[in-house]
Design a protein around this motif. Structure first.
Motif, PDB file in Angstrom:
ATOM      1  N   VAL A   1       9.336 -30.446  40.045  1.00 26.55           N
ATOM      2  CA  VAL A   1       8.200 -29.960  40.836  1.00 26.55           C
ATOM      3  C   VAL A   1       7.008 -30.879  40.600  1.00 26.55           C
ATOM      4  O   VAL A   1       7.023 -31.705  39.698  1.00 26.55           O
ATOM      5  N   GLU A   2       6.008 -30.718  41.428  1.00 28.39           N
ATOM      6  CA  GLU A   2       4.757 -31.461  41.244  1.00 28.39           C
ATOM      7  C   GLU A   2       3.933 -30.697  40.209  1.00 28.39           C
ATOM      8  O   GLU A   2       3.393 -29.638  40.508  1.00 28.39           O
ATOM      9  N   PRO A   3       3.854 -31.176  38.959  1.00 25.17           N
ATOM     10  CA  PRO A   3       3.216 -30.361  37.923  1.00 25.17           C
ATOM     11  C   PRO A   3       1.699 -30.257  38.072  1.00 25.17           C
ATOM     12  O   PRO A   3       1.057 -31.182  38.564  1.00 25.17           O
ATOM     13  N   ILE A   4       1.164 -29.130  37.669  1.00 27.85           N
ATOM     14  CA  ILE A   4      -0.286 -28.928  37.696  1.00 27.85           C
ATOM     15  C   ILE A   4      -0.804 -29.033  36.255  1.00 27.85           C
ATOM     16  O   ILE A   4      -0.309 -28.350  35.371  1.00 27.85           O
ATOM     17  N   PRO A   5      -1.805 -29.893  36.024  1.00 29.02           N
ATOM     18  CA  PRO A   5      -2.337 -29.990  34.665  1.00 29.02           C
ATOM     19  C   PRO A   5      -3.073 -28.720  34.273  1.00 29.02           C
ATOM     20  O   PRO A   5      -3.754 -28.110  35.094  1.00 29.02           O
ATOM     21  N   SER A   6      -2.904 -28.297  33.038  1.00 25.59           N
ATOM     22  CA  SER A   6      -3.543 -27.079  32.567  1.00 25.59           C
ATOM     23  C   SER A   6      -4.048 -27.320  31.144  1.00 25.59           C
ATOM     24  O   SER A   6      -3.555 -28.198  30.458  1.00 25.59           O
ATOM     25  N   LEU A   7      -5.040 -26.545  30.752  1.00 25.21           N
ATOM     26  CA  LEU A   7      -5.683 -26.810  29.467  1.00 25.21           C
ATOM     27  C   LEU A   7      -5.271 -25.850  28.364  1.00 25.21           C
ATOM     28  O   LEU A   7      -4.982 -24.686  28.619  1.00 25.21           O
ATOM     29  N   VAL A   8      -5.271 -26.357  27.166  1.00 27.77           N
ATOM     30  CA  VAL A   8      -5.101 -25.507  25.983  1.00 27.77           C
ATOM     31  C   VAL A   8      -5.936 -26.101  24.851  1.00 27.77           C
ATOM     32  O   VAL A   8      -5.930 -27.300  24.625  1.00 27.77           O
ATOM     33  N   VAL A   9      -6.691 -25.242  24.204  1.00 29.80           N
ATOM     34  CA  VAL A   9      -7.525 -25.676  23.080  1.00 29.80           C
ATOM     35  C   VAL A   9      -7.325 -24.664  21.969  1.00 29.80           C
ATOM     36  O   VAL A   9      -7.294 -23.466  22.224  1.00 29.80           O
ATOM     37  N   SER A  10      -7.171 -25.127  20.723  1.00 26.49           N
ATOM     38  CA  SER A  10      -7.115 -24.151  19.646  1.00 26.49           C
ATOM     39  C   SER A  10      -8.129 -24.477  18.573  1.00 26.49           C
ATOM     40  O   SER A  10      -8.562 -25.620  18.430  1.00 26.49           O
ATOM     41  N   GLY A  11      -8.531 -23.445  17.868  1.00 24.48           N
ATOM     42  CA  GLY A  11      -9.563 -23.605  16.857  1.00 24.48           C
ATOM     43  C   GLY A  11      -9.609 -22.410  15.938  1.00 24.48           C
ATOM     44  O   GLY A  11      -8.659 -21.621  15.872  1.00 24.48           O
ATOM     45  N   ILE A  12     -10.714 -22.284  15.229  1.00 24.64           N
ATOM     46  CA  ILE A  12     -10.902 -21.161  14.312  1.00 24.64           C
ATOM     47  C   ILE A  12     -12.277 -20.555  14.559  1.00 24.64           C
ATOM     48  O   ILE A  12     -13.256 -21.291  14.737  1.00 24.64           O
ATOM     49  N   ILE A  13     -12.331 -19.220  14.610  1.00 26.69           N
ATOM     50  CA  ILE A  13     -13.615 -18.540  14.724  1.00 26.69           C
ATOM     51  C   ILE A  13     -13.837 -17.677  13.485  1.00 26.69           C
ATOM     52  O   ILE A  13     -12.887 -17.260  12.823  1.00 26.69           O
TER      53      ILE A  13
END
Ligand SMILES: [Zn+2]
Length: 323
Positions: A221-233
């Motif tokens: 398929v034509e992929p769609i870019p998507s975001l992921v960010v991880s951290g600590i709160i």
């Protein structure tokens, strides 16, 4: 899972005789030296005869997987709220707009109806379960119908998550499965690769197979870019690992997926505009990570604290709040 009898019925509907079916199943069991059950063998025979036995609901697009830029969205959701139809004028044209908030067990999304599309608002009410054929625009996490879109009422039960739940908690008192709101400082961000790719049909993560990007369900398929960010709160009571997806990741990075992609191609960091130590309100759900035996917070939305709201909350005036 379908029963053995149901699978046999499906095979009969493909024109196979009872004895033919039994033979095929016996052969399959033999082929696997008796290591598979009669049911398992029946499933394999069904697959070989072009019968799709996968439960449809599992492959269905869920609200949490909807991302901007999906051309064909087919979603079933429960109506959580319907706004009144508002008329507006822009330049010398007049128009109408109405927002319908839909929920499923994974999240909520707004469906915006424009002009003639708002006619349907009289025919639907809170609690109805509807199927929506629509799309999302680039850079916008909001469902639209468009020219080929439609809404159909369906007879299904959906346990939707509540919207805008102001269920403030402290990190220390979180437990797995809860939906909560936290006020905390973002104290660390793991600067990994913030982009991954999703399928434009089901929204699931695309995997790489022999150098080709594929959706496990829909193939190439034509992929769609998507975001992921991880951290600590950290809120002073405890700290917790957080993961931001979609619009929450966009908000924390201050950029959408396409902009992040461009920045990374130029060899620049996507994390420049993050201010560590800053206070935010995070809403999301608590998930247990079995691998590391710890709780994590999956952020659906992040915003800066509103001073007046926060003061009201402190003095316990929460119940007096207006809708
Ligand atoms: Zn897919």
């Amino acid at each position: 899972m379908k029963s053995y009898e149901e699978v046999v019925e499906l095979l009969k509907s493909k024109g196979l005789s009872e004895s033919d079916i039994n033979d095929k199943i016996e052969n399959k069991i033999e082929e696997f030296s008796g290591l598979i059950s009669k049911e398992g063998a029946a499933y394999m025979v069904a697959a070989e005869n072009g019968i799709d036995l996968k439960e449809k609901s599992d492959n269905r697009l869920k609200i949490k997987n909807i991302i901007p830029g999906m051309k064909n969205v087919e979603i079933v959701g429960k109506i959580m709220r319907v706004s009144s139809v508002k008329e507006f004028s822009r330049n010398d044209k007049t128009g109408k707009v109405c927002s319908v908030y839909l929920g499923d067990e994974t999240g909520t999304i707004r469906l915006t109806l424009w002009d003639d599309e708002t006619d349907v608002a009289d025919k639907i009410k809170v609690g109805d379960v509807i199927k929506v054929y629509g799309y999302t625009r680039e850079g916008q996490l909001e469902l639209r119908l468009g020219r080929y879109g439609k809404i159909i009422k369906v007879d299904e039960k959906i346990n939707a998550v509540p919207i805008n739940e102001k269920n403030r908690s402290t990190i220390k008192s979180l437990s797995a499965g809860e939906r909560k709101e936290l006020r905390a400082a973002l104290v660390k961000v793991f600067e990994g690769k913030p982009i991954f790719y999703r399928c434009p049909i089901c929204g699931k993560r695309i995997i790489e197979e022999n150098g080709v990007l594929k959706c496990p369900e829909h193939g190439e398929v034509e992929p769609i870019p998507s975001l992921v960010v991880s951290g600590i709160i950290d809120d002073g009571t405890e700290n917790i690992r957080v993961v931001f997806f979609r619009n929450a990741a966009e908000k924390i990075l201050g950029m959408n997926a396409k902009e992040v992609e461009t920045k990374m191609k130029l060899g620049k960091s996507a994390y420049d505009s993050i201010e560590l130590g800053k206070d935010y309100i995070f809403s999301g759900r608590v998930k247990r990570n079995d691998l590391f035996n710890r709780l994590e917070f999956i952020v659906d939305d992040v915003r800066e604290p509103n001073v007046i709201e926060e003061i009201k909350m402190l003095i316990g005036d929460e119940n007096g709040k207006k809708e």
